[in-house]
Design a protein around this motif. Structure first.
Motif, PDB file in Angstrom:
ATOM      1  N   ASP A 115       0.839  -1.195   0.000  1.00 25.72           N
ATOM      2  CA  ASP A 115       0.000   0.000   0.000  1.00 25.72           C
ATOM      3  C   ASP A 115       0.873   1.244   0.000  1.00 25.72           C
ATOM      4  OD1 ASP A 115      -2.469  -1.199  -0.041  1.00 25.72           O
ATOM      5  OD2 ASP A 115      -2.657  -1.257   2.135  1.00 25.72           O
ATOM      6  N   HIS A 116       2.120   1.102   0.444  1.00 32.44           N
ATOM      7  CA  HIS A 116       2.986   2.250   0.642  1.00 32.44           C
ATOM      8  C   HIS A 116       4.114   2.347  -0.390  1.00 32.44           C
ATOM      9  CE1 HIS A 116       0.798   2.778   4.317  1.00 32.44           C
ATOM     10  NE2 HIS A 116       1.071   1.541   4.636  1.00 32.44           N
ATOM     11  N   LEU A 117       4.165   1.427  -1.328  1.00 33.10           N
ATOM     12  CA  LEU A 117       5.183   1.512  -2.373  1.00 33.10           C
ATOM     13  C   LEU A 117       4.876   2.674  -3.298  1.00 33.10           C
ATOM     14  CD1 LEU A 117       5.717  -2.180  -3.539  1.00 33.10           C
ATOM     15  CD2 LEU A 117       7.387  -0.713  -2.430  1.00 33.10           C
ATOM     16  N   SER A 118       5.943   3.292  -3.792  1.00 38.31           N
ATOM     17  CA  SER A 118       5.728   4.337  -4.785  1.00 38.31           C
ATOM     18  C   SER A 118       5.293   3.674  -6.087  1.00 38.31           C
ATOM     19  CB  SER A 118       7.021   5.123  -4.991  1.00 38.31           C
ATOM     20  OG  SER A 118       7.997   4.309  -5.612  1.00 38.31           O
ATOM     21  N   LYS A 119       4.934   4.464  -7.029  1.00 42.26           N
ATOM     22  CA  LYS A 119       4.519   3.912  -8.325  1.00 42.26           C
ATOM     23  C   LYS A 119       5.738   3.553  -9.181  1.00 42.26           C
ATOM     24  CE  LYS A 119      -0.060   5.755  -8.423  1.00 42.26           C
ATOM     25  NZ  LYS A 119      -0.528   4.850  -7.439  1.00 42.26           N
ATOM     26  N   THR A 120       6.920   3.932  -8.716  1.00 40.30           N
ATOM     27  CA  THR A 120       8.148   3.655  -9.452  1.00 40.30           C
ATOM     28  C   THR A 120       8.964   2.615  -8.706  1.00 40.30           C
ATOM     29  OG1 THR A 120       8.159   5.977 -10.116  1.00 40.30           O
ATOM     30  CG2 THR A 120      10.146   4.716 -10.548  1.00 40.30           C
ATOM     31  N   TYR A 121       9.096   1.453  -9.315  1.00 40.14           N
ATOM     32  CA  TYR A 121       9.871   0.386  -8.706  1.00 40.14           C
ATOM     33  C   TYR A 121      10.485  -0.473  -9.801  1.00 40.14           C
ATOM     34  CZ  TYR A 121       5.782  -2.476  -9.802  1.00 40.14           C
ATOM     35  OH  TYR A 121       4.763  -3.116 -10.455  1.00 40.14           O
ATOM     36  N   LYS A 122      11.489  -1.246  -9.416  1.00 42.69           N
ATOM     37  CA  LYS A 122      12.099  -2.214 -10.323  1.00 42.69           C
ATOM     38  C   LYS A 122      12.007  -3.571  -9.653  1.00 42.69           C
ATOM     39  CE  LYS A 122      15.681  -0.698 -12.894  1.00 42.69           C
ATOM     40  NZ  LYS A 122      17.032  -0.194 -13.226  1.00 42.69           N
ATOM     41  N   THR A 123      11.901  -4.606 -10.463  1.00 43.00           N
ATOM     42  CA  THR A 123      11.858  -5.957  -9.910  1.00 43.00           C
ATOM     43  C   THR A 123      13.005  -6.778 -10.486  1.00 43.00           C
ATOM     44  OG1 THR A 123      10.301  -6.684 -11.612  1.00 43.00           O
ATOM     45  CG2 THR A 123       9.370  -5.937  -9.514  1.00 43.00           C
ATOM     46  N   TYR A 124      13.496  -7.675  -9.645  1.00 40.95           N
ATOM     47  CA  TYR A 124      14.617  -8.534 -10.002  1.00 40.95           C
ATOM     48  C   TYR A 124      14.326  -9.946  -9.506  1.00 40.95           C
ATOM     49  CZ  TYR A 124      17.068  -4.069 -10.381  1.00 40.95           C
ATOM     50  OH  TYR A 124      17.438  -2.792 -10.713  1.00 40.95           O
ATOM     51  N   ASP A 125      15.082 -10.899 -10.055  1.00 46.02           N
ATOM     52  CA  ASP A 125      15.039 -12.269  -9.574  1.00 46.02           C
ATOM     53  C   ASP A 125      16.426 -12.614  -9.045  1.00 46.02           C
ATOM     54  OD1 ASP A 125      13.812 -15.111  -9.569  1.00 46.02           O
ATOM     55  OD2 ASP A 125      15.761 -15.337 -10.549  1.00 46.02           O
ATOM     56  N   TYR A 126      16.466 -13.184  -7.854  1.00 46.05           N
ATOM     57  CA  TYR A 126      17.718 -13.702  -7.310  1.00 46.05           C
ATOM     58  C   TYR A 126      17.459 -15.099  -6.775  1.00 46.05           C
ATOM     59  CZ  TYR A 126      21.787 -14.461  -4.417  1.00 46.05           C
ATOM     60  OH  TYR A 126      22.918 -15.011  -3.863  1.00 46.05           O
ATOM     61  N   ASN A 127      17.961 -16.101  -7.476  1.00 44.01           N
ATOM     62  CA  ASN A 127      17.784 -17.502  -7.092  1.00 44.01           C
ATOM     63  C   ASN A 127      16.315 -17.850  -6.841  1.00 44.01           C
ATOM     64  OD1 ASN A 127      20.534 -17.948  -7.277  1.00 44.01           O
ATOM     65  ND2 ASN A 127      20.902 -17.684  -5.103  1.00 44.01           N
ATOM     66  N   GLY A 128      15.435 -17.354  -7.700  1.00 42.15           N
ATOM     67  CA  GLY A 128      14.015 -17.666  -7.583  1.00 42.15           C
ATOM     68  C   GLY A 128      13.251 -16.785  -6.611  1.00 42.15           C
ATOM     69  N   THR A 129      13.918 -15.807  -6.023  1.00 42.65           N
ATOM     70  CA  THR A 129      13.276 -14.894  -5.084  1.00 42.65           C
ATOM     71  C   THR A 129      13.039 -13.557  -5.761  1.00 42.65           C
ATOM     72  OG1 THR A 129      14.344 -15.937  -3.180  1.00 42.65           O
ATOM     73  CG2 THR A 129      13.527 -13.700  -2.858  1.00 42.65           C
ATOM     74  N   LEU A 130      11.811 -13.056  -5.653  1.00 41.85           N
ATOM     75  CA  LEU A 130      11.473 -11.755  -6.215  1.00 41.85           C
ATOM     76  C   LEU A 130      12.030 -10.657  -5.324  1.00 41.85           C
ATOM     77  CD1 LEU A 130       9.828  -9.910  -8.176  1.00 41.85           C
ATOM     78  CD2 LEU A 130       7.919 -10.171  -6.571  1.00 41.85           C
TER      79      LEU A 130
END
Length: 89
Positions: free
Chosen positions: A5-20
């Protein structure tokens, strides 16, 4: 825990060993900060809006430990650093 609910609208996502990994950029403008994790983790285009909100959500939080520009993968070393330098795990 209403984490997204508190994340900004700007984010990046990555994968590290199957973890988001969700990197909340907020109002950050510095490209060195914005692109910091790009060379360490596999970039993804995950849409996090489908992650359930509210207390039913389970989030695992892990510290990411870097020495210089090297990502330390050993969780024992990370735990020792957190305990010694940050006052906890």
């Amino acid at each position: 825990m209403d984490y997204n609910d508190h994340l900004s609208k700007t984010y990046k996502t990555y994968d590290y060993n199957g973890t988001l990994i969700i990197y909340d950029l907020g109002e950050e403008k510095n490209t060195k900060v914005i692109d910091f994790f790009d060379s360490y983790f596999k970039k993804t285009n995950s849409d996090i809006s489908n992650i359930p909100k509210g207390r039913q959500s389970i989030i695992n939080e892990y510290p990411l430990y870097f020495v210089g520009k090297e990502f330390i993968k050993d969780r024992g070393k990370t735990r020792n650093f957190m305990t010694a330098q940050c006052g906890g795990e």
